[in-house]
Design an enzyme around this catalytic site. Structure first.
Site, PDB file in Angstrom:
ATOM      1  N   ARG A   1      -0.662  18.692   0.642  1.00  0.00           N
ATOM      2  CA  ARG A   1      -1.461  19.206  -0.463  1.00  0.00           C
ATOM      3  C   ARG A   1      -2.647  20.398  -0.208  1.00  0.00           C
ATOM      4  O   ARG A   1      -2.999  20.393   0.801  1.00  0.00           O
ATOM      5  CB  ARG A   1      -2.229  18.165  -1.176  1.00  0.00           C
ATOM      6  CG  ARG A   1      -1.623  17.132  -1.857  1.00  0.00           C
ATOM      7  CD  ARG A   1      -2.249  15.980  -2.469  1.00  0.00           C
ATOM      8  NE  ARG A   1      -1.631  14.824  -1.603  1.00  0.00           N
ATOM      9  CZ  ARG A   1      -2.213  13.534  -1.482  1.00  0.00           C
ATOM     10  NH1 ARG A   1      -3.553  13.555  -2.009  1.00  0.00           N
ATOM     11  NH2 ARG A   1      -1.537  12.437  -1.194  1.00  0.00           N
TER      12      ARG A   1
ATOM     13  N   ASN B   1       0.776  -1.182  -0.038  1.00  0.00           N
ATOM     14  CA  ASN B   1      -0.053   0.149   0.021  1.00  0.00           C
ATOM     15  C   ASN B   1       1.028   1.379  -0.107  1.00  0.00           C
ATOM     16  O   ASN B   1       1.650   1.798   1.137  1.00  0.00           O
ATOM     17  CB  ASN B   1      -0.869  -0.043   1.474  1.00  0.00           C
ATOM     18  CG  ASN B   1      -1.919   1.172   1.233  1.00  0.00           C
ATOM     19  OD1 ASN B   1      -1.878   1.985   0.597  1.00  0.00           O
ATOM     20  ND2 ASN B   1      -2.986   0.988   2.214  1.00  0.00           N
TER      21      ASN B   1
ATOM     22  N   ARG C   1      -2.342  -1.765  -3.702  1.00  0.00           N
ATOM     23  CA  ARG C   1      -3.178  -0.522  -3.822  1.00  0.00           C
ATOM     24  C   ARG C   1      -2.867   0.365  -4.762  1.00  0.00           C
ATOM     25  O   ARG C   1      -1.699   1.007  -4.696  1.00  0.00           O
ATOM     26  CB  ARG C   1      -3.294  -0.021  -2.299  1.00  0.00           C
ATOM     27  CG  ARG C   1      -4.055   1.351  -2.327  1.00  0.00           C
ATOM     28  CD  ARG C   1      -3.652   2.549  -1.699  1.00  0.00           C
ATOM     29  NE  ARG C   1      -4.310   3.533  -1.477  1.00  0.00           N
ATOM     30  CZ  ARG C   1      -3.955   4.867  -0.926  1.00  0.00           C
ATOM     31  NH1 ARG C   1      -2.783   4.842  -0.228  1.00  0.00           N
ATOM     32  NH2 ARG C   1      -4.948   5.847  -1.272  1.00  0.00           N
TER      33      ARG C   1
ATOM     34  N   GLU D   1      -7.742  -1.132   5.010  1.00  0.00           N
ATOM     35  CA  GLU D   1      -7.616  -1.209   3.544  1.00  0.00           C
ATOM     36  C   GLU D   1      -6.761  -2.652   3.185  1.00  0.00           C
ATOM     37  O   GLU D   1      -6.946  -3.038   2.144  1.00  0.00           O
ATOM     38  CB  GLU D   1      -6.845  -0.170   3.016  1.00  0.00           C
ATOM     39  CG  GLU D   1      -7.318   1.136   3.213  1.00  0.00           C
ATOM     40  CD  GLU D   1      -6.712   2.268   2.879  1.00  0.00           C
ATOM     41  OE1 GLU D   1      -6.625   3.139   2.018  1.00  0.00           O
ATOM     42  OE2 GLU D   1      -5.723   2.698   3.894  1.00  0.00           O
TER      43      GLU D   1
ATOM     44  N   HIS E   1      -9.173   6.857  -1.898  1.00  0.00           N
ATOM     45  CA  HIS E   1      -9.599   5.972  -0.584  1.00  0.00           C
ATOM     46  C   HIS E   1     -10.549   5.229  -0.685  1.00  0.00           C
ATOM     47  O   HIS E   1     -11.208   4.654   0.307  1.00  0.00           O
ATOM     48  CB  HIS E   1      -9.856   7.125   0.567  1.00  0.00           C
ATOM     49  CG  HIS E   1      -8.697   7.894   0.736  1.00  0.00           C
ATOM     50  ND1 HIS E   1      -8.810   9.267   0.682  1.00  0.00           N
ATOM     51  CD2 HIS E   1      -7.269   7.801   0.703  1.00  0.00           C
ATOM     52  CE1 HIS E   1      -7.456   9.725   1.058  1.00  0.00           C
ATOM     53  NE2 HIS E   1      -6.743   8.667   1.167  1.00  0.00           N
TER      54      HIS E   1
ATOM     55  N   GLY F   1      -8.007  10.580  11.773  1.00  0.00           N
ATOM     56  CA  GLY F   1      -9.345  10.393  12.102  1.00  0.00           C
ATOM     57  C   GLY F   1      -9.404   9.175  13.162  1.00  0.00           C
ATOM     58  O   GLY F   1     -10.190   9.628  14.268  1.00  0.00           O
TER      59      GLY F   1
END
Length: 402
Positions: A242, A11, A92, A386, A181, A334
């Site tokens: 970003r 990933n 990924r 993930e 995502h 998060g």
């Protein structure tokens, strides 16, 4: 009894590379690790295999290739029994454009398509391709599977994915919103349905994946109805480096009035902006929270802008959903930042959200559950996985060939 089996999952993020050997049936990880701060002055690798842990400082500036060399050349050869259990390698891949609505077995055509999409995810697709090529060399006997972040968002309706540009730019060049995502959103929406004991097809959630890259998705009946990232991962929220949403006129001004070249603008927006650019200190939320607590004004401002923009997106996504059954926080920030969650919900008081401070403090390091008070709309913390989603898809595609 079925013999133990595992999928090697790679990933690649913009400044990190996670790797794991994942049991596709249970999600258990015999080996897991991460390369962090890649490309910076202090890149490093940390890993765990069963009860053993290890750490390695890489050379300054070392990036994804150094982590792959260490994984393939040292870590896995030291675990021959684990390597023998591998049935596939799952990758990924952030951007697949409109070419892929689901995960696929990798062949030359798939690699060429990922390369064609690299300009749309310049911090992600190139390291993803590095992982594919390294794994094909090291594990030539294993099937390789690509799992695309963009695939989950192929359910977006045209009114959500089209930009207000001349339609020919979409028709001829496929310029549109794609979103990222996707693997994370698949996992947390399924997990939210399990926690709430409701069918996924009857559940509406707003999910926020917050990390060095950050986005929000409105997930209606288990499918993506809208999302904040766009043609590239630049659009939407403030992120680690970003900029997120930006008046397009700023780009014209940078070029025409300040003399910026395209390459300079690309670097500015992707690598020098966001939390790092605002704070002038770091793109790491943990470091910014510590600095803000010690009075660093730039760090506090960066975090405040991050939370404010996040709250605005959450409020906006009540529009496509109409009914919101849960707000979900996931991703590194998060799942672990009590401060970011608290400040975001404070901005959402007008929608009725009320934080349970004690519960919020408990939600760290893999904890899962509600963080809102009785009578408040529901907000949950759900650690994403993930890697398990990627392993499941890889195992399914391999089994389909047998």
């Amino acid at each position: 009894m079925q013999a133990a089996r595992g999928v090697l999952v790679l990933n690649a993020g913009s400044s990190s590379l996670k790797f794991a050997v994942v049991d596709p049936d249970t999600g258990a990880q015999r080996l897991s690790g991460i390369g962090e701060s890649l490309g910076d002055s202090d890149p490093r690798v940390s890993w765990r295999c069963d009860d053993e842990t290890g750490h390695l400082a890489l050379d300054p500036g070392a990036a994804h290739a150094a982590v792959l060399d260490y994984l393939v050349g040292e870590l896995l050869p030291a675990q021959p029994a684990l390597r023998a259990q591998l049935i596939a390698v799952g990758h990924r891949i952030v951007h697949g454009g409109e070419h892929f609505a689901q995960s696929v077995l990798i062949d030359g055509d798939v690699i060429a398509t990922i390369e064609d999409c690299a300009a749309l995810a310049p911090l992600h697709n190139p390291p993803g391709l590095l992982g594919i090529r390294a794994a094909r060399r090291a594990f030539a006997q294993l099937d390789q599977v690509a799992v695309f972040d963009t695939a989950f968002h192929q359910s977006l309706p045209p009114h959500a994915y089209l930009y207000a540009l001349p339609y020919r730019l979409y028709r001829e060049h496929r310029i549109r919103r794609y979103g990222m995502h996707g693997s994370s959103y698949r996992f947390v929406s399924e997990r939210a349905a399990a926690l709430l004991q409701r069918p996924l097809s009857a559940l509406n959630i707003i999910a926020t994946h917050l990390g060095n890259g950050a986005s929000v998705a409105a997930i209606k009946s288990g499918t993506s109805a809208d999302t904040s990232m766009g043609l590239t991962p630049l659009e939407g929220l403030v992120m680690g480096t970003r900029c997120g949403d930006l008046d397009a006129g700023v780009l014209i001004h940078l070029a025409e009035s300040l003399g910026y070249a395209v390459a300079e603008i690309r670097a500015l927006l992707n690598r020098d902006s966001g939390l790092l650019g605002i704070s002038g200190l770091s793109n790491d939320c943990r470091e910014l929270e510590r600095a803000a607590g010690n009075g660093h004004r730039g760090a506090r401002l960066a975090l405040e802008i991050f939370c404010y923009r996040l709250a605005k997106y959450i409020a906006a996504y009540t529009v496509p959903l109409q009914r919101v059954d849960a707000l979900v926080f996931t991703g590194g920030i998060g799942e672990n930042s009590t401060w970011v969650r608290a400040q975001t919900l404070e901005w959402l008081r007008g929608l009725g959200y009320r934080l349970d401070s004690a519960r919020n403090r408990q939600m760290r390091a893999g904890a899962e559950g509600a963080i809102t008070a009785a009578g408040s709309p529901l907000a949950l913390v759900i650690p994403t996985n993930e890697e398990w989603v990627i392993a499941r898809d890889a195992a399914r595609l391999v089994a389909a060939q047998e």
